[in-house]
Design a protein around this motif. Structure first.
Motif, PDB file in Angstrom:
ATOM      1  N   GLU A  46       0.815  -1.211   0.000  1.00 33.87           N
ATOM      2  CA  GLU A  46       0.000   0.000   0.000  1.00 33.87           C
ATOM      3  C   GLU A  46       0.850   1.262   0.000  1.00 33.87           C
ATOM      4  O   GLU A  46       1.966   1.292   0.536  1.00 33.87           O
ATOM      5  CB  GLU A  46      -0.938   0.017   1.216  1.00 33.87           C
ATOM      6  CG  GLU A  46      -0.259   0.120   2.553  1.00 33.87           C
ATOM      7  CD  GLU A  46      -1.240   0.311   3.706  1.00 33.87           C
ATOM      8  OE1 GLU A  46      -2.467   0.325   3.472  1.00 33.87           O
ATOM      9  OE2 GLU A  46      -0.773   0.458   4.853  1.00 33.87           O
ATOM     10  N   PHE A  47       0.281   2.275  -0.562  1.00 36.00           N
ATOM     11  CA  PHE A  47       0.942   3.557  -0.664  1.00 36.00           C
ATOM     12  C   PHE A  47       1.013   4.241   0.699  1.00 36.00           C
ATOM     13  O   PHE A  47       0.064   4.158   1.489  1.00 36.00           O
ATOM     14  CB  PHE A  47       0.179   4.447  -1.644  1.00 36.00           C
ATOM     15  CG  PHE A  47       0.617   5.869  -1.661  1.00 36.00           C
ATOM     16  CD1 PHE A  47      -0.139   6.847  -1.052  1.00 36.00           C
ATOM     17  CD2 PHE A  47       1.816   6.223  -2.267  1.00 36.00           C
ATOM     18  CE1 PHE A  47       0.263   8.168  -1.055  1.00 36.00           C
ATOM     19  CE2 PHE A  47       2.231   7.543  -2.277  1.00 36.00           C
ATOM     20  CZ  PHE A  47       1.448   8.516  -1.675  1.00 36.00           C
ATOM     21  N   VAL A  48       2.124   4.933   0.951  1.00 34.32           N
ATOM     22  CA  VAL A  48       2.301   5.675   2.193  1.00 34.32           C
ATOM     23  C   VAL A  48       2.452   7.172   1.912  1.00 34.32           C
ATOM     24  O   VAL A  48       1.693   7.989   2.425  1.00 34.32           O
ATOM     25  CB  VAL A  48       3.522   5.168   2.979  1.00 34.32           C
ATOM     26  CG1 VAL A  48       3.748   6.023   4.221  1.00 34.32           C
ATOM     27  CG2 VAL A  48       3.353   3.705   3.355  1.00 34.32           C
ATOM     28  N   ARG A  67       0.960  12.295  10.764  1.00 38.19           N
ATOM     29  CA  ARG A  67       1.930  11.561  11.581  1.00 38.19           C
ATOM     30  C   ARG A  67       3.249  11.336  10.855  1.00 38.19           C
ATOM     31  O   ARG A  67       4.312  11.319  11.478  1.00 38.19           O
ATOM     32  CB  ARG A  67       1.345  10.194  11.990  1.00 38.19           C
ATOM     33  CG  ARG A  67       0.082  10.279  12.793  1.00 38.19           C
ATOM     34  CD  ARG A  67      -0.339   8.903  13.321  1.00 38.19           C
ATOM     35  NE  ARG A  67      -0.615   7.947  12.251  1.00 38.19           N
ATOM     36  CZ  ARG A  67       0.021   6.785  12.111  1.00 38.19           C
ATOM     37  NH1 ARG A  67       0.966   6.434  12.975  1.00 38.19           N
ATOM     38  NH2 ARG A  67      -0.303   5.961  11.136  1.00 38.19           N
ATOM     39  N   PHE A  68       3.191  11.133   9.549  1.00 36.91           N
ATOM     40  CA  PHE A  68       4.388  10.866   8.752  1.00 36.91           C
ATOM     41  C   PHE A  68       4.719  12.089   7.895  1.00 36.91           C
ATOM     42  O   PHE A  68       3.833  12.814   7.446  1.00 36.91           O
ATOM     43  CB  PHE A  68       4.167   9.683   7.819  1.00 36.91           C
ATOM     44  CG  PHE A  68       4.063   8.344   8.495  1.00 36.91           C
ATOM     45  CD1 PHE A  68       3.910   8.220   9.863  1.00 36.91           C
ATOM     46  CD2 PHE A  68       4.131   7.176   7.743  1.00 36.91           C
ATOM     47  CE1 PHE A  68       3.818   6.993  10.480  1.00 36.91           C
ATOM     48  CE2 PHE A  68       4.039   5.928   8.336  1.00 36.91           C
ATOM     49  CZ  PHE A  68       3.870   5.834   9.702  1.00 36.91           C
ATOM     50  N   THR A  69       6.008  12.271   7.660  1.00 35.09           N
ATOM     51  CA  THR A  69       6.470  13.360   6.807  1.00 35.09           C
ATOM     52  C   THR A  69       7.528  12.834   5.844  1.00 35.09           C
ATOM     53  O   THR A  69       8.513  12.226   6.284  1.00 35.09           O
ATOM     54  CB  THR A  69       7.066  14.506   7.623  1.00 35.09           C
ATOM     55  OG1 THR A  69       6.092  14.997   8.554  1.00 35.09           O
ATOM     56  CG2 THR A  69       7.494  15.656   6.707  1.00 35.09           C
ATOM     57  N   ILE A  70       7.312  13.067   4.559  1.00 33.94           N
ATOM     58  CA  ILE A  70       8.309  12.692   3.555  1.00 33.94           C
ATOM     59  C   ILE A  70       9.097  13.941   3.183  1.00 33.94           C
ATOM     60  O   ILE A  70       8.543  15.037   3.068  1.00 33.94           O
ATOM     61  CB  ILE A  70       7.628  12.060   2.324  1.00 33.94           C
ATOM     62  CG1 ILE A  70       8.676  11.512   1.355  1.00 33.94           C
ATOM     63  CG2 ILE A  70       6.686  13.039   1.630  1.00 33.94           C
ATOM     64  CD1 ILE A  70       8.080  10.669   0.226  1.00 33.94           C
ATOM     65  N   SER A  71      10.393  13.757   3.012  1.00 34.60           N
ATOM     66  CA  SER A  71      11.251  14.879   2.642  1.00 34.60           C
ATOM     67  C   SER A  71      12.437  14.351   1.849  1.00 34.60           C
ATOM     68  O   SER A  71      12.628  13.142   1.765  1.00 34.60           O
ATOM     69  CB  SER A  71      11.736  15.626   3.881  1.00 34.60           C
ATOM     70  OG  SER A  71      12.520  14.775   4.698  1.00 34.60           O
ATOM     71  N   ARG A  72      13.207  15.268   1.290  1.00 38.34           N
ATOM     72  CA  ARG A  72      14.380  14.805   0.543  1.00 38.34           C
ATOM     73  C   ARG A  72      15.529  15.773   0.706  1.00 38.34           C
ATOM     74  O   ARG A  72      15.342  16.952   0.954  1.00 38.34           O
ATOM     75  CB  ARG A  72      14.040  14.593  -0.943  1.00 38.34           C
ATOM     76  CG  ARG A  72      14.254  15.786  -1.878  1.00 38.34           C
ATOM     77  CD  ARG A  72      13.142  16.742  -1.837  1.00 38.34           C
ATOM     78  NE  ARG A  72      13.220  17.777  -2.834  1.00 38.34           N
ATOM     79  CZ  ARG A  72      13.704  18.987  -2.608  1.00 38.34           C
ATOM     80  NH1 ARG A  72      14.174  19.303  -1.418  1.00 38.34           N
ATOM     81  NH2 ARG A  72      13.718  19.887  -3.562  1.00 38.34           N
ATOM     82  N   ASP A  73      16.724  15.232   0.561  1.00 38.88           N
ATOM     83  CA  ASP A  73      17.954  16.010   0.577  1.00 38.88           C
ATOM     84  C   ASP A  73      18.612  15.756  -0.771  1.00 38.88           C
ATOM     85  O   ASP A  73      19.189  14.688  -0.996  1.00 38.88           O
ATOM     86  CB  ASP A  73      18.852  15.557   1.727  1.00 38.88           C
ATOM     87  CG  ASP A  73      20.108  16.405   1.842  1.00 38.88           C
ATOM     88  OD1 ASP A  73      20.581  16.930   0.814  1.00 38.88           O
ATOM     89  OD2 ASP A  73      20.621  16.518   2.968  1.00 38.88           O
ATOM     90  N   LEU A  81      11.554   9.321   5.426  1.00 39.66           N
ATOM     91  CA  LEU A  81      10.192   9.187   5.911  1.00 39.66           C
ATOM     92  C   LEU A  81      10.247   9.280   7.427  1.00 39.66           C
ATOM     93  O   LEU A  81      10.684   8.343   8.085  1.00 39.66           O
ATOM     94  CB  LEU A  81       9.553   7.872   5.472  1.00 39.66           C
ATOM     95  CG  LEU A  81       8.079   7.720   5.839  1.00 39.66           C
ATOM     96  CD1 LEU A  81       7.228   8.709   5.039  1.00 39.66           C
ATOM     97  CD2 LEU A  81       7.596   6.291   5.590  1.00 39.66           C
ATOM     98  N   GLN A  82       9.860  10.417   7.946  1.00 36.35           N
ATOM     99  CA  GLN A  82       9.799  10.604   9.385  1.00 36.35           C
ATOM    100  C   GLN A  82       8.450  10.110   9.870  1.00 36.35           C
ATOM    101  O   GLN A  82       7.416  10.603   9.428  1.00 36.35           O
ATOM    102  CB  GLN A  82       9.987  12.080   9.740  1.00 36.35           C
ATOM    103  CG  GLN A  82       9.868  12.378  11.214  1.00 36.35           C
ATOM    104  CD  GLN A  82      10.977  11.757  12.041  1.00 36.35           C
ATOM    105  OE1 GLN A  82      12.147  11.788  11.659  1.00 36.35           O
ATOM    106  NE2 GLN A  82      10.627  11.173  13.176  1.00 36.35           N
ATOM    107  N   MET A  83       8.479   9.146  10.774  1.00 40.92           N
ATOM    108  CA  MET A  83       7.255   8.527  11.265  1.00 40.92           C
ATOM    109  C   MET A  83       7.112   8.833  12.748  1.00 40.92           C
ATOM    110  O   MET A  83       7.967   8.430  13.544  1.00 40.92           O
ATOM    111  CB  MET A  83       7.299   7.023  11.026  1.00 40.92           C
ATOM    112  CG  MET A  83       7.577   6.650   9.578  1.00 40.92           C
ATOM    113  SD  MET A  83       7.523   4.876   9.283  1.00 40.92           S
ATOM    114  CE  MET A  83       8.948   4.328  10.226  1.00 40.92           C
ATOM    115  N   ASN A  84       6.067   9.541  13.098  1.00 40.83           N
ATOM    116  CA  ASN A  84       5.804   9.896  14.492  1.00 40.83           C
ATOM    117  C   ASN A  84       4.498   9.253  14.957  1.00 40.83           C
ATOM    118  O   ASN A  84       3.668   8.855  14.155  1.00 40.83           O
ATOM    119  CB  ASN A  84       5.710  11.415  14.642  1.00 40.83           C
ATOM    120  CG  ASN A  84       6.993  12.120  14.282  1.00 40.83           C
ATOM    121  OD1 ASN A  84       8.092  11.594  14.475  1.00 40.83           O
ATOM    122  ND2 ASN A  84       6.873  13.326  13.752  1.00 40.83           N
TER     123      ASN A  84
END
Length: 127
Positions: A46-48, A67-73, A81-84
């Motif tokens: 499944e997609f996140v 709750r989750f945050t996607i980011s890139r460098d 994928l920051q999962m809180n």
């Protein structure tokens, strides 16, 4: 070819946090899409979350929104994928995926949008 290597998986208690990383190497594109998916035994993948590699647009599954945050460098060719506030139901193997070329946001949640996949990293949420 693009190679994707995920890391950061492991065990975490409910309510805890975890950050997954996905390092891309090889022929990476500047305007593609990067996504995170997850899968548990016996269920469909499944997609996140997903984002435009160039920056700006992000989308999330309803189950992880807030709750989750996607980011890139871009300098490190890495997506995070920051999962809180993790829940038991977040337990899964998490996969990073990449698409080299730009595509409409409306299909970012589809698996067939992506050309390359990582090997996955296990996240277990348990007390």
């Amino acid at each position: 070819q693009v190679q994707l290597v995920e890391s950061g998986g492991g065990w975490v208690q409910p309510g805890g946090s975890r950050r997954l990383s996905c390092e891309a190497s090889g022929r990476t594109a500047s305007d593609g899409v990067m996504g995170w998916f997850r899968q548990t035994p016996g269920k469909e993948r499944e997609f996140v979350a997903a984002l435009a590699w160039s920056g700006g647009s992000t989308i999330y599954a309803d189950s992880v929104k807030g709750r989750f945050t996607i980011s890139r460098d871009r300098a490190k060719n890495t997506v995070y994928l920051q999962m809180n506030n993790l829940k038991l139901e977040d337990t899964a193997v998490y996969y990073c995926a990449a698409r080299e070329r730009r595509i409409i946001v409306g299909v970012w949640s589809r698996q067939d949008t992506y050309n390359y996949w990582g090997q996955g990293t296990q996240v277990t949420v348990s007390s």
